[in-house]
Write a protein that holds these residues in place. Structure first.
Motif, PDB file in Angstrom:
ATOM      1  N   ALA A   1      -3.954   1.963   2.504  1.00 20.20           N
ATOM      2  CA  ALA A   1      -5.030   3.053   2.594  1.00 20.20           C
ATOM      3  C   ALA A   1      -6.303   2.645   1.480  1.00 20.20           C
ATOM      4  CB  ALA A   1      -4.388   4.367   2.543  1.00 20.20           C
ATOM      5  N   ASP A   2      -5.849   2.438   0.463  1.00 25.46           N
ATOM      6  CA  ASP A   2      -6.747   2.159  -0.543  1.00 25.46           C
ATOM      7  C   ASP A   2      -7.658   0.818  -0.153  1.00 25.46           C
ATOM      8  OD1 ASP A   2      -7.687   2.126  -3.682  1.00 25.46           O
ATOM      9  OD2 ASP A   2      -7.348   0.310  -3.442  1.00 25.46           O
ATOM     10  N   VAL A   3      -7.113  -0.419   0.287  1.00 24.74           N
ATOM     11  CA  VAL A   3      -7.665  -1.541   0.620  1.00 24.74           C
ATOM     12  C   VAL A   3      -8.495  -1.260   1.856  1.00 24.74           C
ATOM     13  CG1 VAL A   3      -7.543  -3.825   1.495  1.00 24.74           C
ATOM     14  CG2 VAL A   3      -6.011  -3.233  -0.536  1.00 24.74           C
ATOM     15  N   THR A   4      -7.821  -0.555   2.878  1.00 22.71           N
ATOM     16  CA  THR A   4      -8.706  -0.015   4.140  1.00 22.71           C
ATOM     17  C   THR A   4     -10.034   0.612   3.606  1.00 22.71           C
ATOM     18  OG1 THR A   4      -6.615   0.047   5.246  1.00 22.71           O
ATOM     19  CG2 THR A   4      -8.531   1.092   6.213  1.00 22.71           C
ATOM     20  N   GLN A   5     -10.027   1.652   2.893  1.00 23.62           N
ATOM     21  CA  GLN A   5     -11.233   2.307   2.541  1.00 23.62           C
ATOM     22  C   GLN A   5     -12.299   1.134   1.829  1.00 23.62           C
ATOM     23  OE1 GLN A   5      -9.967   5.329  -0.401  1.00 23.62           O
ATOM     24  NE2 GLN A   5      -9.255   6.561   1.373  1.00 23.62           N
ATOM     25  N   ARG A   6     -11.814   0.442   1.198  1.00 24.99           N
ATOM     26  CA  ARG A   6     -12.551  -0.752   0.531  1.00 24.99           C
ATOM     27  C   ARG A   6     -13.352  -1.462   1.596  1.00 24.99           C
ATOM     28  NH1 ARG A   6     -11.784  -0.008  -4.669  1.00 24.99           N
ATOM     29  NH2 ARG A   6      -9.778   0.444  -5.459  1.00 24.99           N
ATOM     30  N   VAL A   7     -12.608  -2.051   2.499  1.00 22.50           N
ATOM     31  CA  VAL A   7     -12.831  -2.819   3.759  1.00 22.50           C
ATOM     32  C   VAL A   7     -13.972  -1.934   4.404  1.00 22.50           C
ATOM     33  CG1 VAL A   7     -12.109  -3.852   5.846  1.00 22.50           C
ATOM     34  CG2 VAL A   7     -10.840  -4.253   3.613  1.00 22.50           C
ATOM     35  N   GLN A   8     -13.679  -0.929   4.987  1.00 22.48           N
ATOM     36  CA  GLN A   8     -14.680  -0.023   5.587  1.00 22.48           C
ATOM     37  C   GLN A   8     -15.802   0.377   4.960  1.00 22.48           C
ATOM     38  OE1 GLN A   8     -11.668   3.160   6.279  1.00 22.48           O
ATOM     39  NE2 GLN A   8     -11.715   2.574   8.544  1.00 22.48           N
ATOM     40  N   ARG A   9     -15.738   0.600   3.488  1.00 27.12           N
ATOM     41  CA  ARG A   9     -17.018   0.838   2.638  1.00 27.12           C
ATOM     42  C   ARG A   9     -17.970  -0.586   2.968  1.00 27.12           C
ATOM     43  NH1 ARG A   9     -13.892   3.764  -0.961  1.00 27.12           N
ATOM     44  NH2 ARG A   9     -13.695   1.955  -2.287  1.00 27.12           N
ATOM     45  N   ALA A  10     -17.361  -1.698   3.040  1.00 29.82           N
ATOM     46  CA  ALA A  10     -18.025  -2.898   3.292  1.00 29.82           C
ATOM     47  C   ALA A  10     -18.495  -3.092   4.428  1.00 29.82           C
ATOM     48  CB  ALA A  10     -17.202  -4.320   2.781  1.00 29.82           C
ATOM     49  N   GLY A  11     -18.395  -2.209   5.449  1.00 33.67           N
ATOM     50  CA  GLY A  11     -18.958  -2.417   6.842  1.00 33.67           C
ATOM     51  C   GLY A  11     -18.254  -2.825   7.638  1.00 33.67           C
ATOM     52  N   HIS A  12     -16.858  -3.166   7.531  1.00 34.67           N
ATOM     53  CA  HIS A  12     -16.134  -3.707   8.719  1.00 34.67           C
ATOM     54  C   HIS A  12     -15.457  -2.679   9.417  1.00 34.67           C
ATOM     55  CE1 HIS A  12     -17.121  -7.613   6.894  1.00 34.67           C
ATOM     56  NE2 HIS A  12     -16.702  -7.123   5.694  1.00 34.67           N
ATOM     57  N   VAL A  13     -14.551  -3.167  10.618  1.00 33.46           N
ATOM     58  CA  VAL A  13     -13.924  -2.185  11.344  1.00 33.46           C
ATOM     59  C   VAL A  13     -12.656  -2.263  11.246  1.00 33.46           C
ATOM     60  CG1 VAL A  13     -13.323  -1.853  14.000  1.00 33.46           C
ATOM     61  CG2 VAL A  13     -15.911  -2.021  13.399  1.00 33.46           C
ATOM     62  N   VAL A  14     -11.662  -1.439  10.902  1.00 34.64           N
ATOM     63  CA  VAL A  14     -10.323  -1.640  10.739  1.00 34.64           C
ATOM     64  C   VAL A  14      -9.595  -1.305  12.036  1.00 34.64           C
ATOM     65  CG1 VAL A  14      -8.601  -0.879   9.482  1.00 34.64           C
ATOM     66  CG2 VAL A  14     -10.721  -1.470   8.158  1.00 34.64           C
ATOM     67  N   VAL A  15      -8.472  -1.978  12.286  1.00 34.62           N
ATOM     68  CA  VAL A  15      -7.529  -1.769  13.272  1.00 34.62           C
ATOM     69  C   VAL A  15      -6.298  -1.766  12.860  1.00 34.62           C
ATOM     70  CG1 VAL A  15      -6.848  -2.373  15.850  1.00 34.62           C
ATOM     71  CG2 VAL A  15      -9.162  -2.847  15.171  1.00 34.62           C
ATOM     72  N   PRO A  16      -5.603  -0.488  12.717  1.00 38.47           N
ATOM     73  CA  PRO A  16      -4.196  -0.457  12.152  1.00 38.47           C
ATOM     74  C   PRO A  16      -3.036  -0.760  13.126  1.00 38.47           C
ATOM     75  CG  PRO A  16      -4.975   1.785  12.623  1.00 38.47           C
ATOM     76  CD  PRO A  16      -6.277   0.951  13.156  1.00 38.47           C
ATOM     77  N   ILE A  17      -2.366  -1.640  12.479  1.00 39.82           N
ATOM     78  CA  ILE A  17      -0.952  -2.191  13.309  1.00 39.82           C
ATOM     79  C   ILE A  17       0.002  -1.641  12.638  1.00 39.82           C
ATOM     80  CG2 ILE A  17       0.298  -3.861  14.364  1.00 39.82           C
ATOM     81  CD1 ILE A  17      -2.156  -5.335  14.429  1.00 39.82           C
ATOM     82  N   VAL A  18       0.779  -0.503  13.105  1.00 40.35           N
ATOM     83  CA  VAL A  18       1.738   0.483  12.291  1.00 40.35           C
ATOM     84  C   VAL A  18       3.235   0.086  12.861  1.00 40.35           C
ATOM     85  CG1 VAL A  18       2.854   2.513  11.287  1.00 40.35           C
ATOM     86  CG2 VAL A  18       0.287   2.199  11.628  1.00 40.35           C
ATOM     87  N   LEU A  19       3.964  -0.994  12.220  1.00 36.96           N
ATOM     88  CA  LEU A  19       5.092  -1.572  13.244  1.00 36.96           C
ATOM     89  C   LEU A  19       6.123  -0.347  13.277  1.00 36.96           C
ATOM     90  CD1 LEU A  19       5.321  -4.912  11.207  1.00 36.96           C
ATOM     91  CD2 LEU A  19       4.078  -4.365  13.281  1.00 36.96           C
ATOM     92  N   ARG A  20       6.181   0.467  12.402  1.00 36.13           N
ATOM     93  CA  ARG A  20       7.291   1.421  12.504  1.00 36.13           C
ATOM     94  C   ARG A  20       7.184   2.227  13.686  1.00 36.13           C
ATOM     95  NH1 ARG A  20       4.784   3.014   7.982  1.00 36.13           N
ATOM     96  NH2 ARG A  20       3.266   5.044   8.275  1.00 36.13           N
ATOM     97  N   ASP A  21       5.977   2.290  14.278  1.00 39.24           N
ATOM     98  CA  ASP A  21       5.470   2.928  15.536  1.00 39.24           C
ATOM     99  C   ASP A  21       5.863   2.298  16.627  1.00 39.24           C
ATOM    100  OD1 ASP A  21       4.797   5.163  13.814  1.00 39.24           O
ATOM    101  OD2 ASP A  21       2.524   4.856  14.066  1.00 39.24           O
ATOM    102  N   LEU A  22       6.039   1.009  16.672  1.00 38.26           N
ATOM    103  CA  LEU A  22       6.481   0.250  17.980  1.00 38.26           C
ATOM    104  C   LEU A  22       7.630   0.510  18.244  1.00 38.26           C
ATOM    105  CD1 LEU A  22       4.942  -3.147  16.983  1.00 38.26           C
ATOM    106  CD2 LEU A  22       3.908  -1.355  18.198  1.00 38.26           C
ATOM    107  N   PRO A  23       8.213   0.482  19.614  1.00 43.18           N
ATOM    108  CA  PRO A  23       9.572   0.816  19.930  1.00 43.18           C
ATOM    109  C   PRO A  23      10.635  -0.337  19.613  1.00 43.18           C
ATOM    110  CG  PRO A  23       8.121  -0.205  21.883  1.00 43.18           C
ATOM    111  CD  PRO A  23       7.239   0.072  20.544  1.00 43.18           C
ATOM    112  N   ALA A  24      11.532   0.310  18.996  1.00 41.22           N
ATOM    113  CA  ALA A  24      12.370  -0.725  18.371  1.00 41.22           C
ATOM    114  C   ALA A  24      13.250  -1.656  19.338  1.00 41.22           C
ATOM    115  CB  ALA A  24      13.427   0.178  17.439  1.00 41.22           C
ATOM    116  N   GLN A  25      13.589  -1.277  20.479  1.00 45.87           N
ATOM    117  CA  GLN A  25      14.358  -2.052  21.294  1.00 45.87           C
ATOM    118  C   GLN A  25      13.633  -3.275  21.752  1.00 45.87           C
ATOM    119  OE1 GLN A  25      17.422  -1.230  21.544  1.00 45.87           O
ATOM    120  NE2 GLN A  25      18.289  -2.390  23.513  1.00 45.87           N
ATOM    121  N   PRO A  26      12.340  -3.240  22.415  1.00 44.36           N
ATOM    122  CA  PRO A  26      11.666  -4.397  22.603  1.00 44.36           C
ATOM    123  C   PRO A  26      11.277  -5.357  21.450  1.00 44.36           C
ATOM    124  CG  PRO A  26      10.509  -2.384  23.756  1.00 44.36           C
ATOM    125  CD  PRO A  26      11.480  -1.939  22.829  1.00 44.36           C
ATOM    126  N   LEU A  27      10.855  -4.659  20.438  1.00 49.01           N
ATOM    127  CA  LEU A  27      10.420  -5.155  19.169  1.00 49.01           C
ATOM    128  C   LEU A  27      11.586  -6.420  18.706  1.00 49.01           C
ATOM    129  CD1 LEU A  27       8.077  -5.740  17.284  1.00 49.01           C
ATOM    130  CD2 LEU A  27       9.330  -3.955  15.593  1.00 49.01           C
TER     131      LEU A  27
END
Length: 194
Positions: free
Chosen positions: A22-48
């Motif tokens: 979250a800390d790094v994401t805020q810095r990256v966004q302040r620099a004007g970049h678009v952030v796309v989060p990929i949260v692995l724990r939210d992916l379905p376990a069986q297919p993963l």
């Protein structure tokens, strides 16, 4: 402006690893970049776990990584290596999944004994996916991140300063990559207009 995918591989929904991200994401966004989060724990376990990259949720995560210009990869360190959740995701990626991308590796762990996990466990597997650059990463001790019941997280100043430094190097590498590819992007844009 770059599109930056952030990969969270902590299995816990309230983690020090995610606080660092979250800390790094805020810095990256302040620099004007678009952030796309990929949260692995939210992916379905069986297919993963079965490597089914054609599962819609898994495919969406792989696609988000594919279209990104750069990637921040975070992991807690367990048994001197990156998380099994991250390993499972990286294993189902195509061989050149990070080609042309700048990558920032970050890790958290409970002991300074694991500090080399970034360079000796995580960096080699990221390098095998052919990024254009892997910038210097950082290991943050769990004791340097305080989590509160309110959901707020505070990173100790020495760790926060180090994260600022590695994030600045990452952002500079992205800017350099954009300068190098500007003629190709301009040519592609003019062909699309024609």
């Amino acid at each position: 402006m770059a599109v930056i995918a952030t990969v969270s591989s902590s299995p816990s929904s309230s983690s020090r690893t995610d606080a660092v991200l979250a800390d790094v994401t805020q810095r990256v966004q302040r620099a004007g970049h678009v952030v796309v989060p990929i949260v692995l724990r939210d992916l379905p376990a069986q297919p993963l776990l079965h490597g089914h990259a054609d599962d819609p949720d898994v495919a969406a995560a792989v696609s988000a990584l594919d279209v990104a210009d750069a990637v921040v990869v975070t992991t807690p360190v367990y048994k001197a290596a990156y998380s099994g959740l991250l390993k499972t995701f990286l294993d189902l990626l195509p061989q050149f999944a990070l080609q042309g991308k700048v990558v920032l590796p970050l890790a958290t762990g409970g002991s300074p004994a694991h500090v080399l996990a970034v360079d000796y466990a995580l960096r080699p597997v990221l390098a095998s996916l052919a990024p254009s650059a892997i910038t210097p990463g950082w290991f943050v001790l769990a004791s340097q991140v305080s989590l509160f019941d309110t959901g707020e997280a505070v990173i100790d100043e020495p760790a926060a300063e180090a994260l600022r430094e590695v994030t600045d190097v990452f952002l500079d590498a992205i800017a350099g990559a954009f300068l190098l590819t500007a003629p190709a992007r301009a040519a592609a844009g003019s062909q699309a207009v024609a």
